[in-house]
Design a protein around this motif. Structure first.
Motif, PDB file in Angstrom:
ATOM      1  N   PRO A   2     -22.099  35.385 -17.922  1.00  0.00           N
ATOM      2  CA  PRO A   2     -22.704  35.608 -19.236  1.00  0.00           C
ATOM      3  C   PRO A   2     -21.654  36.087 -20.232  1.00  0.00           C
ATOM      4  CG  PRO A   2     -23.193  37.450 -17.809  1.00  0.00           C
ATOM      5  CD  PRO A   2     -22.447  36.445 -16.957  1.00  0.00           C
ATOM      6  N   HIS A   3     -21.657  35.531 -21.411  1.00  0.00           N
ATOM      7  CA  HIS A   3     -20.584  35.816 -22.359  1.00  0.00           C
ATOM      8  C   HIS A   3     -20.630  37.247 -22.888  1.00  0.00           C
ATOM      9  CE1 HIS A   3     -19.557  31.565 -22.348  1.00  0.00           C
ATOM     10  NE2 HIS A   3     -20.838  31.283 -22.525  1.00  0.00           N
ATOM     11  N   LEU A   4     -21.819  37.819 -22.997  1.00  0.00           N
ATOM     12  CA  LEU A   4     -21.977  39.181 -23.503  1.00  0.00           C
ATOM     13  C   LEU A   4     -22.537  40.065 -22.392  1.00  0.00           C
ATOM     14  CD1 LEU A   4     -23.516  38.525 -27.044  1.00  0.00           C
ATOM     15  CD2 LEU A   4     -21.182  39.204 -26.514  1.00  0.00           C
ATOM     16  N   SER A   5     -21.808  41.117 -22.051  1.00  0.00           N
ATOM     17  CA  SER A   5     -22.251  42.059 -21.021  1.00  0.00           C
ATOM     18  C   SER A   5     -22.435  43.423 -21.679  1.00  0.00           C
ATOM     19  CB  SER A   5     -21.221  42.159 -19.888  1.00  0.00           C
ATOM     20  OG  SER A   5     -21.035  40.900 -19.278  1.00  0.00           O
ATOM     21  N   TYR A   6     -23.669  43.895 -21.690  1.00  0.00           N
ATOM     22  CA  TYR A   6     -23.978  45.184 -22.309  1.00  0.00           C
ATOM     23  C   TYR A   6     -23.361  46.317 -21.492  1.00  0.00           C
ATOM     24  CZ  TYR A   6     -26.743  49.191 -23.882  1.00  0.00           C
ATOM     25  OH  TYR A   6     -27.130  50.406 -24.356  1.00  0.00           O
ATOM     26  N   LEU A   7     -22.689  47.238 -22.175  1.00  0.00           N
ATOM     27  CA  LEU A   7     -22.078  48.384 -21.507  1.00  0.00           C
ATOM     28  C   LEU A   7     -22.958  49.621 -21.661  1.00  0.00           C
ATOM     29  CD1 LEU A   7     -18.332  47.829 -22.495  1.00  0.00           C
ATOM     30  CD2 LEU A   7     -19.437  47.338 -20.307  1.00  0.00           C
ATOM     31  N   THR A   8     -22.999  50.177 -22.841  1.00  0.00           N
ATOM     32  CA  THR A   8     -23.858  51.332 -23.119  1.00  0.00           C
ATOM     33  C   THR A   8     -23.872  51.521 -24.629  1.00  0.00           C
ATOM     34  OG1 THR A   8     -24.234  53.671 -22.625  1.00  0.00           O
ATOM     35  CG2 THR A   8     -21.958  52.960 -22.869  1.00  0.00           C
ATOM     36  N   GLU A   9     -24.321  52.662 -25.093  1.00  0.00           N
ATOM     37  CA  GLU A   9     -24.365  52.923 -26.526  1.00  0.00           C
ATOM     38  C   GLU A   9     -24.106  54.397 -26.804  1.00  0.00           C
ATOM     39  OE1 GLU A   9     -28.160  52.602 -28.529  1.00  0.00           O
ATOM     40  OE2 GLU A   9     -29.209  52.690 -26.625  1.00  0.00           O
ATOM     41  N   TYR A  10     -23.564  54.621 -27.984  1.00  0.00           N
ATOM     42  CA  TYR A  10     -23.380  55.989 -28.484  1.00  0.00           C
ATOM     43  C   TYR A  10     -24.580  56.329 -29.362  1.00  0.00           C
ATOM     44  CZ  TYR A  10     -21.856  59.600 -31.744  1.00  0.00           C
ATOM     45  OH  TYR A  10     -21.794  60.721 -32.519  1.00  0.00           O
ATOM     46  N   ARG A  11     -25.169  57.481 -29.125  1.00  0.00           N
ATOM     47  CA  ARG A  11     -26.372  57.874 -29.852  1.00  0.00           C
ATOM     48  C   ARG A  11     -26.112  59.131 -30.678  1.00  0.00           C
ATOM     49  NH1 ARG A  11     -31.417  56.956 -25.587  1.00  0.00           N
ATOM     50  NH2 ARG A  11     -31.000  54.746 -25.175  1.00  0.00           N
ATOM     51  N   SER A  12     -26.714  59.122 -31.859  1.00  0.00           N
ATOM     52  CA  SER A  12     -26.586  60.252 -32.762  1.00  0.00           C
ATOM     53  C   SER A  12     -27.856  60.331 -33.610  1.00  0.00           C
ATOM     54  CB  SER A  12     -25.349  60.106 -33.645  1.00  0.00           C
ATOM     55  OG  SER A  12     -25.317  61.096 -34.643  1.00  0.00           O
ATOM     56  N   TYR A  13     -28.185  61.551 -34.060  1.00  0.00           N
ATOM     57  CA  TYR A  13     -29.346  61.739 -34.908  1.00  0.00           C
ATOM     58  C   TYR A  13     -29.037  61.478 -36.383  1.00  0.00           C
ATOM     59  CZ  TYR A  13     -31.538  63.905 -30.853  1.00  0.00           C
ATOM     60  OH  TYR A  13     -32.071  64.127 -29.601  1.00  0.00           O
ATOM     61  N   ASN A  14     -27.762  61.342 -36.721  1.00  0.00           N
ATOM     62  CA  ASN A  14     -27.367  61.154 -38.114  1.00  0.00           C
ATOM     63  C   ASN A  14     -27.209  59.666 -38.417  1.00  0.00           C
ATOM     64  OD1 ASN A  14     -27.159  63.991 -38.528  1.00  0.00           O
ATOM     65  ND2 ASN A  14     -25.127  63.971 -37.585  1.00  0.00           N
ATOM     66  N   PRO A  15     -28.035  59.102 -39.281  1.00  0.00           N
ATOM     67  CA  PRO A  15     -27.902  57.671 -39.606  1.00  0.00           C
ATOM     68  C   PRO A  15     -26.689  57.424 -40.497  1.00  0.00           C
ATOM     69  CG  PRO A  15     -29.631  58.657 -40.925  1.00  0.00           C
ATOM     70  CD  PRO A  15     -29.181  59.721 -39.975  1.00  0.00           C
ATOM     71  N   GLN A  16     -26.068  56.257 -40.313  1.00  0.00           N
ATOM     72  CA  GLN A  16     -24.885  55.930 -41.088  1.00  0.00           C
ATOM     73  C   GLN A  16     -25.250  55.011 -42.263  1.00  0.00           C
ATOM     74  OE1 GLN A  16     -24.441  55.446 -37.556  1.00  0.00           O
ATOM     75  NE2 GLN A  16     -24.794  53.268 -37.242  1.00  0.00           N
ATOM     76  N   LYS A  17     -24.716  55.359 -43.428  1.00  0.00           N
ATOM     77  CA  LYS A  17     -24.870  54.524 -44.617  1.00  0.00           C
ATOM     78  C   LYS A  17     -23.879  53.372 -44.590  1.00  0.00           C
ATOM     79  CE  LYS A  17     -25.980  53.600 -48.978  1.00  0.00           C
ATOM     80  NZ  LYS A  17     -27.326  53.250 -49.447  1.00  0.00           N
ATOM     81  N   GLY A  18     -22.664  53.658 -44.191  1.00  0.00           N
ATOM     82  CA  GLY A  18     -21.605  52.674 -44.028  1.00  0.00           C
ATOM     83  C   GLY A  18     -20.670  53.155 -42.945  1.00  0.00           C
ATOM     84  N   ILE A  19     -19.644  52.355 -42.661  1.00  0.00           N
ATOM     85  CA  ILE A  19     -18.751  52.713 -41.557  1.00  0.00           C
ATOM     86  C   ILE A  19     -17.397  52.060 -41.769  1.00  0.00           C
ATOM     87  CG2 ILE A  19     -19.250  50.807 -39.961  1.00  0.00           C
ATOM     88  CD1 ILE A  19     -19.641  53.193 -37.848  1.00  0.00           C
ATOM     89  N   GLY A  20     -16.347  52.750 -41.359  1.00  0.00           N
ATOM     90  CA  GLY A  20     -14.990  52.231 -41.401  1.00  0.00           C
ATOM     91  C   GLY A  20     -14.358  52.309 -40.027  1.00  0.00           C
ATOM     92  N   VAL A  21     -13.274  51.559 -39.836  1.00  0.00           N
ATOM     93  CA  VAL A  21     -12.613  51.464 -38.531  1.00  0.00           C
ATOM     94  C   VAL A  21     -11.124  51.743 -38.700  1.00  0.00           C
ATOM     95  CG1 VAL A  21     -12.044  49.921 -36.628  1.00  0.00           C
ATOM     96  CG2 VAL A  21     -14.302  49.815 -37.653  1.00  0.00           C
ATOM     97  N   MET A  22     -10.600  52.589 -37.836  1.00  0.00           N
ATOM     98  CA  MET A  22      -9.166  52.876 -37.826  1.00  0.00           C
ATOM     99  C   MET A  22      -8.423  51.790 -37.067  1.00  0.00           C
ATOM    100  SD  MET A  22      -6.518  54.834 -38.416  1.00  0.00           S
ATOM    101  CE  MET A  22      -7.115  56.461 -38.887  1.00  0.00           C
ATOM    102  N   PRO A  23      -7.327  51.243 -37.607  1.00  0.00           N
ATOM    103  CA  PRO A  23      -6.522  50.283 -36.841  1.00  0.00           C
ATOM    104  C   PRO A  23      -5.963  50.905 -35.565  1.00  0.00           C
ATOM    105  CG  PRO A  23      -5.916  50.267 -39.167  1.00  0.00           C
ATOM    106  CD  PRO A  23      -6.830  51.425 -38.978  1.00  0.00           C
ATOM    107  N   LYS A  24      -5.610  50.046 -34.620  1.00  0.00           N
ATOM    108  CA  LYS A  24      -5.158  50.530 -33.316  1.00  0.00           C
ATOM    109  C   LYS A  24      -3.914  51.412 -33.411  1.00  0.00           C
ATOM    110  CE  LYS A  24      -7.784  49.331 -29.897  1.00  0.00           C
ATOM    111  NZ  LYS A  24      -7.336  48.444 -28.825  1.00  0.00           N
TER     112      LYS A  24
END
Length: 488
Positions: free
Chosen positions: A268-290
């Motif tokens: 299967p091409h997509l294998s679910y791992l897990t999820e990070y959970r938080s009570y604070n909803p995000q309006k937007g999100i950014g990603v740090m380069p490696k």
């Protein structure tokens, strides 16, 4: 325990009576057929199938199975940020190792642009002009508002999604549509190229308005390879793909959780791992380069959540739990650096090239540098050096984490060299690179850093010894060349 079904009552009683009568008469019962009954054979086959299925693993083995999200402490967050209240479906945040850019809420007016929303414009930023007046290419094959776009690894293809919910693959230089998805079961909103897998991932909604993601073959957009319904929420899903670990992160606008999957070329091409959970909803999100991650704590991804309710920017680190404190080669393969592999003019002329790779090991350099341009021809004595010795010198330079040793001079613009030197100075504080490994905060961290430095010193001593041997070999080569030239 598996049992065979009981035979019917009639045949069982008849067989028992015949056997009892034969024993009472002093005769041996008639030999039964060696072949098993059909019911017993079927029951045995069922038992074997159940046992065989029970040995199959339920989960796909992965070294990222136990990745967990770790939110930053209060002192490492950015507080009192007036995050925008705009309802547009955007990230509202961009991050690099030096800056965090956030769209904020401000009163009054300001400068604004009026641009056509159904066009893709390609601009040449490699110019000395203060104001860029016009784009070098305008793609106007869309009939409605463009929602998302993504380049592939070498910049030869551009994938877009439009408000008509169709996925298109374009030639960004010619502006022509190469493929267009006509599948009605998935209404795409965001699209993303998945590295070198030659696949696309899109997020959107299904026919029943469930949030859904679909995986596509970039050479055939007629039917998706796989589809997965997530939930019935209405927030837009933002996909983020890590090329180095083949991990896919799915972030929902207005959600507090972050799902992550592992992508593979095989089913299967997509294998679910897990999820990070938080009570604070995000309006937007950014990603740090490696190149801005903390490799000392096995951090493989970092998000910056915009929490409007608290006017807060919260970093969330994705960490692989490891006991060893040394550098983990298996989770940090060579990654894309900040140096471009092509100029704007080279790309416009039709050249395709992958990103320049760097190693995340502290103290390492480029792994695929620019091709070197000779400024002057080599002298005869230098040209006579044996190619085996030259290859050995290059190998030692690569092992040392530096750029390969070359007898040619590299032609670099003066402004680029000055900018690189100034940038390097800003990274180093008291001889310590703050972006490769943060300074220790506790006594335990200080001891761990001391042991790592001792290990690095031992490695450098070995390299120095190898270089001394190489220097002696070079001296012998030069001596032999001089003796040969004196004879003639």
């Amino acid at each position: 325990m598996c049992r065979a079904p009981a035979p019917p009552a009639g045949p069982a009683r008849r067989a028992a009576r015949e056997e009892a009568a034969a024993l009472g008469a002093g005769t041996r019962p008639a030999a039964r057929s060696a072949e098993p009954e059909p019911d017993a054979t079927a029951a045995a086959a069922t038992c074997a199938a159940v046992i065989k299925m029970s040995w199959n693993p339920q989960y796909r083995s992965s070294k990222f199975r136990h990745v967990f999200g770790k939110p930053a402490s209060k002192e490492n967050c950015y507080d009192s940020v007036p995050i925008t209240h705009s309802v547009h479906d955007n990230h509202f945040c961009a991050v690099n190792p030096h800056f965090i850019a956030v769209v904020t809420e401000c009163a009054g007016g300001g400068a604004f642009l009026v641009i056509p929303l159904h066009q893709v414009m390609i601009w040449n930023l490699d110019t000395k002009e203060v104001v860029i007046m016009s784009p070098v290419k305008t793609i106007d094959c869309h009939q409605d508002v463009i929602l998302s776009m993504s380049f592939n690894t070498n910049g030869s293809l551009l994938a877009t999604t439009c408000k008509d919910r169709k996925i298109r693959i374009l030639d960004p230089r010619a502006g022509t549509v190469l493929q267009e998805a006509s599948y009605k079961g998935h209404r795409a909103n965001k699209v993303l190229f998945l590295g070198n897998l030659k696949k696309l991932l899109s997020t959107g909604t299904s026919r029943w308005n469930n949030r859904q993601m679909a995986l596509w073959d970039q050479d055939d957009l007629s039917v998706p390879l796989t589809e997965e319904d997530l939930d019935g929420s209405s927030g837009v899903l933002f996909p983020f793909y890590d090329v180095d670990t083949n991990m896919l992160y799915v972030v929902g606008k207005g959600d507090g959780n972050i799902r992550y999957y592992e992508v593979s070329a095989d089913k299967p091409h997509l294998s679910y791992l897990t999820e990070y959970r938080s009570y604070n909803p995000q309006k937007g999100i950014g990603v740090m380069p490696k190149r801005g991650l903390d490799v000392c704590s096995c951090e493989i991804f970092r998000f910056y959540k915009l929490i409007t309710t608290k006017s807060l920017i919260e970093p969330v680190s994705m960490i692989v739990p490891r006991r060893s404190e040394s550098y983990q080669e298996d989770i940090y393969p060579p990654t894309a650096g900040a140096q471009p592999s092509l100029t704007a003019q080279e790309w416009l002329r039709g050249m395709n090239k992958g990103p320049v790779l760097v190693s995340l090991r502290p103290g390492s350099g480029l792994l695929s540098p620019w091709p070197l341009t000779p400024e002057r021809p080599l002298s005869n004595s230098m040209a006579s050096v044996s190619p085996q010795l030259f290859d050995q010198t290059q190998k030692l330079a690569v092992e040392d984490g530096q750029r390969p040793f070359s007898l040619l001079s590299e032609k670099v613009p003066r402004w680029a060299a000055e900018h690189r030197l100034e940038e390097k100075k800003s990274w180093v504080t008291n001889g310590f690179d703050i972006f490769e490994c943060p300074p220790p905060k506790t006594e335990n961290e200080l001891l761990q850093m001391f042991y790592r430095q001792q290990e690095e010193i031992r490695r450098l001593r070995e390299l120095v010894a190898q270089r001394e041997v190489l220097a002696k070999q070079l001296e012998l080569e030069i001596k032999n060349l001089r003796m040969g030239s004196e004879r003639f």
